[in-house]
Design an enzyme around this catalytic site. Structure first.
Site, PDB file in Angstrom:
ATOM      1  N   ARG A 191     -25.087 -82.379   3.026  1.00  0.00           N
ATOM      2  CA  ARG A 191     -25.286 -81.145   3.349  1.00  0.00           C
ATOM      3  C   ARG A 191     -25.387 -80.327   1.973  1.00  0.00           C
ATOM      4  NH1 ARG A 191     -25.633 -80.734   8.353  1.00  0.00           N
ATOM      5  NH2 ARG A 191     -24.291 -82.125   9.546  1.00  0.00           N
ATOM      6  N   ASP A 192     -26.534 -79.554   2.114  1.00  0.00           N
ATOM      7  CA  ASP A 192     -26.671 -78.523   0.747  1.00  0.00           C
ATOM      8  C   ASP A 192     -25.714 -77.797   0.635  1.00  0.00           C
ATOM      9  OD1 ASP A 192     -29.360 -77.909  -1.061  1.00  0.00           O
ATOM     10  OD2 ASP A 192     -27.654 -76.287  -1.155  1.00  0.00           O
ATOM     11  N   ASN A 241     -38.919 -80.457  -4.505  1.00  0.00           N
ATOM     12  CA  ASN A 241     -39.563 -79.397  -5.582  1.00  0.00           C
ATOM     13  C   ASN A 241     -39.377 -80.368  -6.976  1.00  0.00           C
ATOM     14  OD1 ASN A 241     -39.265 -76.822  -4.353  1.00  0.00           O
ATOM     15  ND2 ASN A 241     -37.059 -77.069  -4.278  1.00  0.00           N
ATOM     16  N   GLU A 273     -33.965 -77.673 -10.011  1.00  0.00           N
ATOM     17  CA  GLU A 273     -32.856 -77.427 -10.596  1.00  0.00           C
ATOM     18  C   GLU A 273     -32.145 -78.769 -10.762  1.00  0.00           C
ATOM     19  OE1 GLU A 273     -30.301 -74.853  -8.080  1.00  0.00           O
ATOM     20  OE2 GLU A 273     -31.994 -73.225  -8.153  1.00  0.00           O
ATOM     21  N   VAL A 274     -32.123 -79.788  -9.794  1.00  0.00           N
ATOM     22  CA  VAL A 274     -31.307 -80.977 -10.266  1.00  0.00           C
ATOM     23  C   VAL A 274     -32.446 -82.123 -10.289  1.00  0.00           C
ATOM     24  CG1 VAL A 274     -29.647 -82.730  -9.256  1.00  0.00           C
ATOM     25  CG2 VAL A 274     -29.394 -80.203  -8.624  1.00  0.00           C
ATOM     26  N   HIS A 299     -34.730 -85.252  -4.819  1.00  0.00           N
ATOM     27  CA  HIS A 299     -34.136 -84.919  -3.268  1.00  0.00           C
ATOM     28  C   HIS A 299     -35.133 -84.407  -2.463  1.00  0.00           C
ATOM     29  CE1 HIS A 299     -33.428 -81.888  -6.100  1.00  0.00           C
ATOM     30  NE2 HIS A 299     -33.404 -81.024  -5.523  1.00  0.00           N
TER      31      HIS A 299
HETATM   32  P1  AMP Z   1     -33.976 -77.797  -6.417  1.00  0.00           P
HETATM   33  O1  AMP Z   1     -34.108 -76.492  -6.671  1.00  0.00           O
HETATM   34  O2  AMP Z   1     -34.925 -78.531  -5.249  1.00  0.00           O
HETATM   35  O3  AMP Z   1     -33.421 -78.822  -7.382  1.00  0.00           O
HETATM   36  O4  AMP Z   1     -32.417 -77.837  -5.355  1.00  0.00           O
HETATM   37  C1  AMP Z   1     -31.140 -78.208  -5.691  1.00  0.00           C
HETATM   38  C2  AMP Z   1     -30.368 -78.132  -4.580  1.00  0.00           C
HETATM   39  O5  AMP Z   1     -29.034 -78.904  -4.625  1.00  0.00           O
HETATM   40  C3  AMP Z   1     -30.022 -76.722  -4.185  1.00  0.00           C
HETATM   41  O6  AMP Z   1     -30.339 -76.489  -2.979  1.00  0.00           O
HETATM   42  C4  AMP Z   1     -28.461 -76.581  -4.284  1.00  0.00           C
HETATM   43  O7  AMP Z   1     -27.783 -75.685  -3.604  1.00  0.00           O
HETATM   44  C5  AMP Z   1     -28.067 -78.035  -4.253  1.00  0.00           C
HETATM   45  N1  AMP Z   1     -26.904 -78.460  -4.872  1.00  0.00           N
HETATM   46  C6  AMP Z   1     -26.604 -78.295  -6.261  1.00  0.00           C
HETATM   47  N2  AMP Z   1     -25.156 -79.004  -6.299  1.00  0.00           N
HETATM   48  C7  AMP Z   1     -24.870 -79.534  -5.127  1.00  0.00           C
HETATM   49  C8  AMP Z   1     -23.625 -80.235  -4.695  1.00  0.00           C
HETATM   50  N3  AMP Z   1     -22.634 -80.578  -5.436  1.00  0.00           N
HETATM   51  N4  AMP Z   1     -23.524 -80.514  -3.439  1.00  0.00           N
HETATM   52  C9  AMP Z   1     -24.426 -80.496  -2.499  1.00  0.00           C
HETATM   53  N5  AMP Z   1     -25.593 -79.553  -2.991  1.00  0.00           N
HETATM   54  C10 AMP Z   1     -25.910 -79.120  -4.208  1.00  0.00           C
END
Ligand code: AMP
Length: 123
Positions: free
Chosen positions: A34-35, A93, A101-102, A106
Site C-alpha cells: 500500500r502507498d 511515472n 519521486e522514487v 512502480h
Molecule cells: P512516484 O511519484 O510515482 O515516484 O510515486 C512514489 C510513491 O511512493 C508516492 O505515491 C509515495 O507516497 C510512495 N511512497 C514513498 N515512500 C513510501 C513508503 N515507504 N511506503 C509506501 N509508499 C511510499
C-alpha cells in the site's frame, strides 16, 4: 540511454527489509504494497524485485519471467483489491517530466472511487 540504478532508493530499502511496508501480495519476482500516502481508497504500488529504474528500462532489460510475473501480479492485485468491476487506473511515472519521486519502477493501482480525467493541468 543507459539507466543507472540507485540502490539507496526507498523501494530498494523495502525490498531488503530495511524499512517496513504494508504488503498485499508477494511473488517470486514482484512485490505489491500500500502507498504510504494513498490518493484513493485503493492505492497499491506494484514493483519488480529487480533493479529497474522505470517502465521502459524494465520492459527492455528484464527477463521474460520477470515481465510475466510483474504483469500477472498487477492483474491479481486488481482482482484482490476488488476494483475490476467499477474500474481502476494504473500509472507509472518516469523521470523528471513524469514527476517520478522514487527511482525504482512502480505501477500505481488506483481505484475505489471515481478518479476524474487522466491528466490535470500542469502546476
Ligand atoms: P512516484 O511519484 O510515482 O515516484 O510515486 C512514489 C510513491 O511512493 C508516492 O505515491 C509515495 O507516497 C510512495 N511512497 C514513498 N515512500 C513510501 C513508503 N515507504 N511506503 C509506501 N509508499 C511510499
Amino acid at each position: 540511454m543507459a539507466y543507472v540504478y540507485d540502490d539507496q532508493n526507498v523501494f530498494a530499502k523495502i525490498l531488503r527489509g530495511e524499512i517496513p511496508n504494508d504488503t498485499v501480495m508477494e511473488t517470486e519476482h514482484s512485490l505489491a504494497f500500500r502507498d504510504i500516502q494513498p490518493q484513493a481508497p485503493v492505492h497499491v504500488l506494484v514493483i519488480p524485485k529487480g533493479p529497474y529504474v522505470c517502465y521502459d528500462h524494465f520492459a527492455s532489460d528484464a527477463s521474460d519471467a520477470e515481465i510475466v510475473d510483474f504483469n500477472r501480479t498487477i492483474a491479481a492485485v486488481c482482482k484482490q483489491e476488488g476494483v475490476q468491476a467499477d474500474g481502476y487506473r494504473i500509472i507509472s511515472n518516469a523521470g523528471d517530466a513524469g514527476v517520478q519521486e522514487v527511482p525504482h519502477l512502480h505501477i500505481h493501482v488506483l481505484g475505489g472511487r471515481g478518479l476524474g480525467r487522466m491528466l490535470q493541468p500542469a502546476r
